[in-house]
Motif scaffolding. Structure first.
Motif, PDB file in Angstrom:
ATOM      1  N   LYS A   1      28.935 -97.598 -26.026  1.00  0.00           N
ATOM      2  CA  LYS A   1      28.365 -97.648 -24.874  1.00  0.00           C
ATOM      3  C   LYS A   1      28.039 -96.503 -24.064  1.00  0.00           C
ATOM      4  CE  LYS A   1      29.589-102.114 -24.789  1.00  0.00           C
ATOM      5  NZ  LYS A   1      28.518-103.270 -25.397  1.00  0.00           N
ATOM      6  N   ARG A   2      28.554 -95.151 -24.346  1.00  0.00           N
ATOM      7  CA  ARG A   2      28.439 -94.004 -23.612  1.00  0.00           C
ATOM      8  C   ARG A   2      27.182 -92.956 -24.107  1.00  0.00           C
ATOM      9  NH1 ARG A   2      32.929 -92.936 -20.401  1.00  0.00           N
ATOM     10  NH2 ARG A   2      31.799 -91.422 -19.506  1.00  0.00           N
ATOM     11  N   PRO A   3      27.129 -92.761 -25.300  1.00  0.00           N
ATOM     12  CA  PRO A   3      26.366 -91.942 -26.035  1.00  0.00           C
ATOM     13  C   PRO A   3      24.589 -92.112 -25.277  1.00  0.00           C
ATOM     14  CG  PRO A   3      27.347 -92.736 -27.690  1.00  0.00           C
ATOM     15  CD  PRO A   3      27.796 -93.563 -26.633  1.00  0.00           C
ATOM     16  N   LEU A   4      23.964 -90.964 -25.261  1.00  0.00           N
ATOM     17  CA  LEU A   4      22.593 -91.277 -24.983  1.00  0.00           C
ATOM     18  C   LEU A   4      21.715 -91.473 -25.943  1.00  0.00           C
ATOM     19  CD1 LEU A   4      20.292 -90.466 -22.607  1.00  0.00           C
ATOM     20  CD2 LEU A   4      20.152 -88.445 -23.812  1.00  0.00           C
ATOM     21  N   LEU A   5      21.055 -92.670 -25.789  1.00  0.00           N
ATOM     22  CA  LEU A   5      20.177 -93.034 -26.967  1.00  0.00           C
ATOM     23  C   LEU A   5      18.668 -92.624 -26.684  1.00  0.00           C
ATOM     24  CD1 LEU A   5      21.251 -96.825 -27.159  1.00  0.00           C
ATOM     25  CD2 LEU A   5      22.142 -94.664 -28.293  1.00  0.00           C
TER      26      LEU A   5
ATOM     27  N   TYR B   1      17.928 -70.733 -14.110  1.00  0.00           N
ATOM     28  CA  TYR B   1      17.907 -71.959 -13.806  1.00  0.00           C
ATOM     29  C   TYR B   1      19.285 -72.644 -14.134  1.00  0.00           C
ATOM     30  CZ  TYR B   1      16.889 -77.181 -13.410  1.00  0.00           C
ATOM     31  OH  TYR B   1      16.855 -78.355 -13.483  1.00  0.00           O
ATOM     32  N   ILE B   2      19.923 -72.957 -13.323  1.00  0.00           N
ATOM     33  CA  ILE B   2      21.126 -73.859 -13.993  1.00  0.00           C
ATOM     34  C   ILE B   2      21.085 -75.381 -13.520  1.00  0.00           C
ATOM     35  CG2 ILE B   2      23.771 -73.931 -13.370  1.00  0.00           C
ATOM     36  CD1 ILE B   2      23.825 -70.865 -12.892  1.00  0.00           C
ATOM     37  N   SER B   3      20.884 -76.166 -14.735  1.00  0.00           N
ATOM     38  CA  SER B   3      20.759 -77.538 -14.132  1.00  0.00           C
ATOM     39  C   SER B   3      21.909 -78.314 -13.844  1.00  0.00           C
ATOM     40  CB  SER B   3      20.227 -78.266 -15.483  1.00  0.00           C
ATOM     41  OG  SER B   3      20.298 -79.633 -15.376  1.00  0.00           O
ATOM     42  N   ASN B   4      21.628 -79.070 -12.906  1.00  0.00           N
ATOM     43  CA  ASN B   4      22.884 -79.895 -12.479  1.00  0.00           C
ATOM     44  C   ASN B   4      23.075 -81.316 -13.046  1.00  0.00           C
ATOM     45  OD1 ASN B   4      20.684 -81.226 -11.403  1.00  0.00           O
ATOM     46  ND2 ASN B   4      21.371 -81.119  -9.191  1.00  0.00           N
ATOM     47  N   VAL B   5      22.146 -81.311 -14.231  1.00  0.00           N
ATOM     48  CA  VAL B   5      22.311 -82.436 -14.755  1.00  0.00           C
ATOM     49  C   VAL B   5      23.521 -82.579 -16.103  1.00  0.00           C
ATOM     50  CG1 VAL B   5      21.175 -84.015 -16.674  1.00  0.00           C
ATOM     51  CG2 VAL B   5      19.822 -83.207 -14.719  1.00  0.00           C
ATOM     52  N   ILE B   6      24.476 -83.376 -15.808  1.00  0.00           N
ATOM     53  CA  ILE B   6      25.585 -83.441 -16.971  1.00  0.00           C
ATOM     54  C   ILE B   6      24.975 -83.668 -18.235  1.00  0.00           C
ATOM     55  CG2 ILE B   6      27.653 -84.328 -17.633  1.00  0.00           C
ATOM     56  CD1 ILE B   6      28.308 -84.901 -14.547  1.00  0.00           C
ATOM     57  N   SER B   7      25.336 -83.102 -19.217  1.00  0.00           N
ATOM     58  CA  SER B   7      24.928 -83.298 -20.772  1.00  0.00           C
ATOM     59  C   SER B   7      25.814 -84.359 -21.381  1.00  0.00           C
ATOM     60  CB  SER B   7      24.981 -82.025 -21.675  1.00  0.00           C
ATOM     61  OG  SER B   7      23.986 -81.048 -21.145  1.00  0.00           O
ATOM     62  N   PRO B   8      25.293 -85.463 -21.931  1.00  0.00           N
ATOM     63  CA  PRO B   8      26.172 -86.243 -22.711  1.00  0.00           C
ATOM     64  C   PRO B   8      26.955 -85.510 -23.809  1.00  0.00           C
ATOM     65  CG  PRO B   8      23.713 -86.287 -23.436  1.00  0.00           C
ATOM     66  CD  PRO B   8      23.617 -85.238 -22.434  1.00  0.00           C
ATOM     67  N   LYS B   9      28.061 -86.126 -24.013  1.00  0.00           N
ATOM     68  CA  LYS B   9      28.460 -85.358 -24.930  1.00  0.00           C
ATOM     69  C   LYS B   9      28.106 -85.857 -26.517  1.00  0.00           C
ATOM     70  CE  LYS B   9      33.316 -84.856 -23.060  1.00  0.00           C
ATOM     71  NZ  LYS B   9      34.659 -85.183 -23.230  1.00  0.00           N
ATOM     72  N   VAL B  10      27.654 -86.777 -26.595  1.00  0.00           N
ATOM     73  CA  VAL B  10      27.170 -87.316 -27.809  1.00  0.00           C
ATOM     74  C   VAL B  10      25.706 -88.056 -27.475  1.00  0.00           C
ATOM     75  CG1 VAL B  10      27.205 -88.758 -29.891  1.00  0.00           C
ATOM     76  CG2 VAL B  10      29.359 -87.532 -28.947  1.00  0.00           C
ATOM     77  N   SER B  11      24.804 -87.854 -28.191  1.00  0.00           N
ATOM     78  CA  SER B  11      23.576 -88.793 -28.079  1.00  0.00           C
ATOM     79  C   SER B  11      23.134 -88.947 -29.732  1.00  0.00           C
ATOM     80  CB  SER B  11      22.338 -87.925 -27.703  1.00  0.00           C
ATOM     81  OG  SER B  11      21.969 -86.831 -28.402  1.00  0.00           O
ATOM     82  N   ILE B  12      22.346 -90.118 -29.644  1.00  0.00           N
ATOM     83  CA  ILE B  12      21.706 -90.462 -31.003  1.00  0.00           C
ATOM     84  C   ILE B  12      20.263 -90.248 -31.199  1.00  0.00           C
ATOM     85  CG2 ILE B  12      21.711 -92.589 -32.663  1.00  0.00           C
ATOM     86  CD1 ILE B  12      24.551 -91.835 -31.760  1.00  0.00           C
ATOM     87  N   ALA B  13      19.983 -89.438 -32.246  1.00  0.00           N
ATOM     88  CA  ALA B  13      18.605 -88.760 -32.108  1.00  0.00           C
ATOM     89  C   ALA B  13      17.522 -89.902 -32.236  1.00  0.00           C
ATOM     90  CB  ALA B  13      18.697 -87.857 -33.428  1.00  0.00           C
ATOM     91  N   PRO B  14      16.453 -89.303 -31.793  1.00  0.00           N
ATOM     92  CA  PRO B  14      15.165 -90.108 -31.987  1.00  0.00           C
ATOM     93  C   PRO B  14      14.844 -90.175 -33.450  1.00  0.00           C
ATOM     94  CG  PRO B  14      14.791 -88.223 -30.991  1.00  0.00           C
ATOM     95  CD  PRO B  14      16.259 -87.986 -31.056  1.00  0.00           C
TER      96      PRO B  14
END
Length: 346
Positions: A35-39, A4-17
């Protein structure tokens, strides 16, 4: 089986739960800085979503996006029901917690305990996949020490080798995971607090790098002890993305640099004064609604970390509500009293 190859682009940075940290107030504060990291939300249990106050647990401000909902569960049936409910909210992805080491979580057959049962994890992810079309991700450790948590009948209670992690990924990847977020420490499931589990087990970044080499088609994100932009850039040479944990809370102003990773020409000139001034209306709105604004301002304690005025900043924010002064007024006092060279300069 087909990879399985996901077509979802990974965020370069996220802030951990982070429990008791990444609530809606902290997430709003973070969006002032970056503004950009995944929260991420705090971890929310399936039973909380199914039986609790859904709006209180799941509502969020649209400025917090992109935003991932982290869910903890122990059976495919309950996680299906919880995700089906949460799918009515506009989260950008759903994340399964398979990494929390706390006794309360692991003792209830959730979190890091799940790493001992990769086939069950696959079934849980399959259930999540059938309940939503949103991306599904999983956060886990590189291994576990479950000597006093796993049942006596379990054939092994120490799963801490590279091969153990490889086997876990090999099974779970068949559920079409969009991203593996890997905390590069094992979890010790009994006798070690969550805080000590972030400090005592040694970091094994090389194991995560190796895993990415062996599964190059999988999106992999590394987590654990990462504190600076330089460290983030280093890890991005080996994996798809990087998750920042406590550094986002303890030294929050460093996050103003993160957006430059998405656009090298972008320069964030926001000052600490700008951050406080933008947060004040948010706090005033909470006060007008009768909410606990003192709880909200505790999340910005790391704004002056390592800078002159840090001690006074903490004293101001630590003023008890019994002093009959509003939290918004405390922020205005800080703007008057803290050193101008720190308030205005980066």
């Amino acid at each position: 089986m087909k990879k399985y190859i996901s077509n979802v682009i990974s965020p370069k940075v996220s802030i951990a739960p982070m429990v008791d940290v990444t609530d809606r107030h902290f997430r709003y504060f973070l969006r002032i800085l970056t503004k950009r990291p995944l929260l991420y939300t705090e971890m929310i249990s399936c039973q909380g979503i199914i039986n609790g106050n859904k709006n209180k647990l799941l509502d969020f401000n649209k400025v917090e996006k992109p935003l991932s909902l982290q869910i903890a569960g122990s059976t495919p049936e309950e996680i299906y029901e919880a995700v089906k409910i949460a799918d009515n909210w506009d989260y950008d992805e759903l994340n399964l917690n398979a990494g929390c080491p706390s006794d309360r979580v692991s003792g209830n057959f959730m979190g890091a305990t799940l790493m001992a049962y990769p086939k069950l994890v696959k079934e849980m992810v399959d259930a999540m996949r059938s309940a939503t079309k949103k991306p599904i991700t999983i956060k886990h450790r590189i291994g576990i020490d479950g000597k006093n948590i796993l049942p006596p009948s379990f054939h092994r209670t120490l799963l801490d080798s590279y091969q153990d992690m490889y086997d876990f990924i090999s099974i779970v990847e068949n559920s079409e995971i969009d991203r593996f977020i890997i905390h590069a420490r094992i979890a010790i499931l009994d006798g070690l607090s969550p805080k000590k589990n972030r400090e005592i087990p040694p970091l094994r970044y090389e194991d995560v790098y190796r895993l990415k080499k062996e599964f190059p088609y999988l999106n992999m994100e590394i987590n654990g002890g990462i504190k600076t932009l330089e460290e983030i850039n280093h890890h991005l040479k080996f994996v798809n993305s990087v998750m920042i944990g406590r550094a986002a809370y303890n030294n929050s102003f460093m996050l103003r640099e993160i957006d430059s990773l998405y656009n090298k020409d972008y320069i964030n000139n926001i000052s600490r004064k700008d951050v406080i001034e933008e947060f004040i209306p948010y706090i005033e709105n909470l006060e007008s609604l009768g909410e606990n604004s003192f709880y909200a301002i505790k999340h910005i304690i790391g704004l002056f970390e390592g800078k002159p005025g840090s001690k006074r900043w903490k004293q101001i924010l630590g003023t008890p509500a019994s002093k009959n002064i509003k939290a918004s007024a405390l922020l205005k006092i800080a703007l008057r009293e803290l050193p101008k060279e720190v308030l205005y300069n980066l």
